[in-house]
Design a protein around this motif. Structure first.
Motif, PDB file in Angstrom:
ATOM      1  N   LEU A   1      98.557  -8.498  12.448  1.00  0.00           N
ATOM      2  CA  LEU A   1      99.149  -8.925  11.178  1.00  0.00           C
ATOM      3  C   LEU A   1      98.259  -8.645   9.963  1.00  0.00           C
ATOM      4  O   LEU A   1      98.690  -8.851   8.832  1.00  0.00           O
ATOM      5  CB  LEU A   1      99.477 -10.421  11.221  1.00  0.00           C
ATOM      6  CG  LEU A   1     100.650 -10.807  12.116  1.00  0.00           C
ATOM      7  CD1 LEU A   1     100.896 -12.306  12.060  1.00  0.00           C
ATOM      8  CD2 LEU A   1     101.905 -10.047  11.709  1.00  0.00           C
TER       9      LEU A   1
ATOM     10  N   SER B   1      93.617 -13.140   5.985  1.00  0.00           N
ATOM     11  CA  SER B   1      93.107 -13.769   7.199  1.00  0.00           C
ATOM     12  C   SER B   1      91.821 -13.083   7.639  1.00  0.00           C
ATOM     13  O   SER B   1      91.725 -11.853   7.613  1.00  0.00           O
ATOM     14  CB  SER B   1      94.159 -13.650   8.308  1.00  0.00           C
ATOM     15  OG  SER B   1      93.711 -14.288   9.464  1.00  0.00           O
TER      16      SER B   1
ATOM     17  N   ASN C   1     107.564 -14.486   5.891  1.00  0.00           N
ATOM     18  CA  ASN C   1     108.186 -14.021   4.660  1.00  0.00           C
ATOM     19  C   ASN C   1     108.081 -15.123   3.602  1.00  0.00           C
ATOM     20  O   ASN C   1     107.545 -16.211   3.872  1.00  0.00           O
ATOM     21  CB  ASN C   1     109.646 -13.593   4.914  1.00  0.00           C
ATOM     22  CG  ASN C   1     110.506 -14.732   5.435  1.00  0.00           C
ATOM     23  OD1 ASN C   1     110.365 -15.881   5.025  1.00  0.00           O
ATOM     24  ND2 ASN C   1     111.407 -14.422   6.356  1.00  0.00           N
TER      25      ASN C   1
ATOM     26  N   THR D   1     100.794  -7.290   1.468  1.00  0.00           N
ATOM     27  CA  THR D   1     101.344  -8.373   0.651  1.00  0.00           C
ATOM     28  C   THR D   1     100.402  -8.769  -0.481  1.00  0.00           C
ATOM     29  O   THR D   1     100.854  -9.205  -1.539  1.00  0.00           O
ATOM     30  CB  THR D   1     101.620  -9.613   1.546  1.00  0.00           C
ATOM     31  OG1 THR D   1     102.524  -9.235   2.584  1.00  0.00           O
ATOM     32  CG2 THR D   1     102.223 -10.759   0.751  1.00  0.00           C
TER      33      THR D   1
ATOM     34  N   MET E   1      96.277 -16.280  14.485  1.00  0.00           N
ATOM     35  CA  MET E   1      96.597 -15.083  13.712  1.00  0.00           C
ATOM     36  C   MET E   1      96.103 -13.826  14.438  1.00  0.00           C
ATOM     37  O   MET E   1      94.899 -13.605  14.540  1.00  0.00           O
ATOM     38  CB  MET E   1      95.936 -15.197  12.336  1.00  0.00           C
ATOM     39  CG  MET E   1      96.229 -14.046  11.421  1.00  0.00           C
ATOM     40  SD  MET E   1      97.904 -14.175  10.826  1.00  0.00           S
ATOM     41  CE  MET E   1      97.802 -13.087   9.433  1.00  0.00           C
TER      42      MET E   1
ATOM     43  N   SER F   1      95.586 -18.606   1.991  1.00  0.00           N
ATOM     44  CA  SER F   1      95.646 -17.162   1.741  1.00  0.00           C
ATOM     45  C   SER F   1      96.139 -16.833   0.332  1.00  0.00           C
ATOM     46  O   SER F   1      95.590 -15.956  -0.318  1.00  0.00           O
ATOM     47  CB  SER F   1      96.511 -16.470   2.794  1.00  0.00           C
ATOM     48  OG  SER F   1      97.786 -17.075   2.852  1.00  0.00           O
TER      49      SER F   1
ATOM     50  N   SER G   1      99.796  -6.304   7.349  1.00  0.00           N
ATOM     51  CA  SER G   1     100.858  -6.927   6.546  1.00  0.00           C
ATOM     52  C   SER G   1     100.257  -7.826   5.466  1.00  0.00           C
ATOM     53  O   SER G   1     100.812  -7.948   4.376  1.00  0.00           O
ATOM     54  CB  SER G   1     101.843  -7.703   7.426  1.00  0.00           C
ATOM     55  OG  SER G   1     101.264  -8.903   7.899  1.00  0.00           O
ATOM     56  N   GLN G   2      99.112  -8.450   5.762  1.00  0.00           N
ATOM     57  CA  GLN G   2      98.460  -9.287   4.757  1.00  0.00           C
ATOM     58  C   GLN G   2      97.943  -8.423   3.602  1.00  0.00           C
ATOM     59  O   GLN G   2      98.120  -8.767   2.435  1.00  0.00           O
ATOM     60  CB  GLN G   2      97.319 -10.086   5.384  1.00  0.00           C
ATOM     61  CG  GLN G   2      97.816 -11.145   6.337  1.00  0.00           C
ATOM     62  CD  GLN G   2      97.209 -12.487   6.059  1.00  0.00           C
ATOM     63  OE1 GLN G   2      96.035 -12.601   5.744  1.00  0.00           O
ATOM     64  NE2 GLN G   2      98.022 -13.508   6.160  1.00  0.00           N
TER      65      GLN G   2
ATOM     66  N   MET H   1     103.724 -16.355  13.663  1.00  0.00           N
ATOM     67  CA  MET H   1     102.500 -15.557  13.530  1.00  0.00           C
ATOM     68  C   MET H   1     101.872 -15.279  14.889  1.00  0.00           C
ATOM     69  O   MET H   1     101.364 -14.181  15.125  1.00  0.00           O
ATOM     70  CB  MET H   1     101.507 -16.258  12.603  1.00  0.00           C
ATOM     71  CG  MET H   1     101.933 -16.242  11.148  1.00  0.00           C
ATOM     72  SD  MET H   1     100.716 -16.989  10.035  1.00  0.00           S
ATOM     73  CE  MET H   1     100.978 -18.736  10.339  1.00  0.00           C
TER      74      MET H   1
ATOM     75  N   ASN I   1     106.045 -21.609  11.709  1.00  0.00           N
ATOM     76  CA  ASN I   1     105.219 -20.551  11.126  1.00  0.00           C
ATOM     77  C   ASN I   1     104.132 -20.110  12.101  1.00  0.00           C
ATOM     78  O   ASN I   1     103.887 -18.916  12.268  1.00  0.00           O
ATOM     79  CB  ASN I   1     104.565 -21.021   9.819  1.00  0.00           C
ATOM     80  CG  ASN I   1     105.533 -21.072   8.655  1.00  0.00           C
ATOM     81  OD1 ASN I   1     106.733 -20.881   8.816  1.00  0.00           O
ATOM     82  ND2 ASN I   1     105.016 -21.354   7.478  1.00  0.00           N
TER      83      ASN I   1
ATOM     84  N   PRO J   1     104.961 -11.276  10.796  1.00  0.00           N
ATOM     85  CA  PRO J   1     104.477 -11.780   9.508  1.00  0.00           C
ATOM     86  C   PRO J   1     105.443 -12.790   8.907  1.00  0.00           C
ATOM     87  O   PRO J   1     106.657 -12.730   9.134  1.00  0.00           O
ATOM     88  CB  PRO J   1     104.392 -10.523   8.635  1.00  0.00           C
ATOM     89  CG  PRO J   1     105.294  -9.521   9.274  1.00  0.00           C
ATOM     90  CD  PRO J   1     105.374  -9.874  10.733  1.00  0.00           C
TER      91      PRO J   1
ATOM     92  N   ARG K   1     107.007 -19.281   3.901  1.00  0.00           N
ATOM     93  CA  ARG K   1     105.829 -19.839   3.237  1.00  0.00           C
ATOM     94  C   ARG K   1     106.155 -20.937   2.233  1.00  0.00           C
ATOM     95  O   ARG K   1     105.274 -21.711   1.868  1.00  0.00           O
ATOM     96  CB  ARG K   1     105.077 -18.720   2.506  1.00  0.00           C
ATOM     97  CG  ARG K   1     104.357 -17.779   3.427  1.00  0.00           C
ATOM     98  CD  ARG K   1     103.531 -16.785   2.614  1.00  0.00           C
ATOM     99  NE  ARG K   1     102.710 -15.952   3.458  1.00  0.00           N
ATOM    100  CZ  ARG K   1     103.015 -14.699   3.789  1.00  0.00           C
ATOM    101  NH1 ARG K   1     104.134 -14.142   3.346  1.00  0.00           N
ATOM    102  NH2 ARG K   1     102.206 -14.001   4.557  1.00  0.00           N
TER     103      ARG K   1
END
Length: 167
Positions: A132, A17, A58, A139, A128, A86, A135-136, A51, A47, A56, A62
């Motif tokens: 977060l 993001s 999971n 991931t 967003m 993303s 966490s992006q 956010m 979602n 975040p 998604r």
């Protein structure tokens, strides 16, 4: 003689993001005369609410979203489209690629945590939260096979670099 870029493809613009997916996606789509779709517009309300609360998503959150984007890509695969998403994990990209021929072109917008955090802190009106971003990055599984472009370039330079790497 200049080689023509094959526009009849699905182009996914990916990254965390705040890396500029929507901006670059719109500009690339315009330059290729293709429709642009922002993946954020296809998130279910649950979602976005999650956010917005700083939680975040999971993999289960998604799944339906990724399937909807794959369906969108499938619908446009004959004439091409640019889709911003993303696509942080390999498994997510596998869902997005499923039954898309020719295979999609992946464009990965790379940037440091600090650069993107600075951008997010200046962004207004997006669901967003900056909380977060970590966490992006946690991931993110950077793609091996993608056009990779540094986000420190201007949007015009980024699109130019993408087109250069397509040829």
């Amino acid at each position: 003689m200049k080689k023509e870029v094959n526009r009849n493809r699905i182009f996914y613009i990916m990254g965390v993001s705040g890396c500029g997916k929507s901006t670059i996606g719109r500009k690339l789509a315009s330059s290729l005369s293709l429709p642009f779709f922002d993946g954020d517009d296809y998130h279910p309300e649950e979602n976005i609410a999650k956010m917005s609360e700083g939680l975040p998503l999971n993999d289960q959150d998604r799944k339906a979203w990724l399937e909807a984007l794959n369906s969108l890509a499938h619908k446009h695969q004959q004439n091409g489209a640019v889709i911003a998403c993303s696509a942080l994990k390999i498994t997510y990209r596998d869902i997005l690629n499923e039954n898309i021929l020719p295979p999609p072109v992946w464009v990965y917008l790379e940037g440091s945590y600090e650069t993107i955090l600075n951008r997010l802190q200046q962004r207004k009106g997006h669901f967003m939260p900056t909380a977060l971003l970590k966490s992006q990055f946690d991931t993110l599984e950077a793609p091996e096979e993608a056009i990779k472009v540094a986000i420190t370039l201007t949007p015009e330079e980024i699109v130019g670099e993408i087109q250069k790497q397509l040829k």
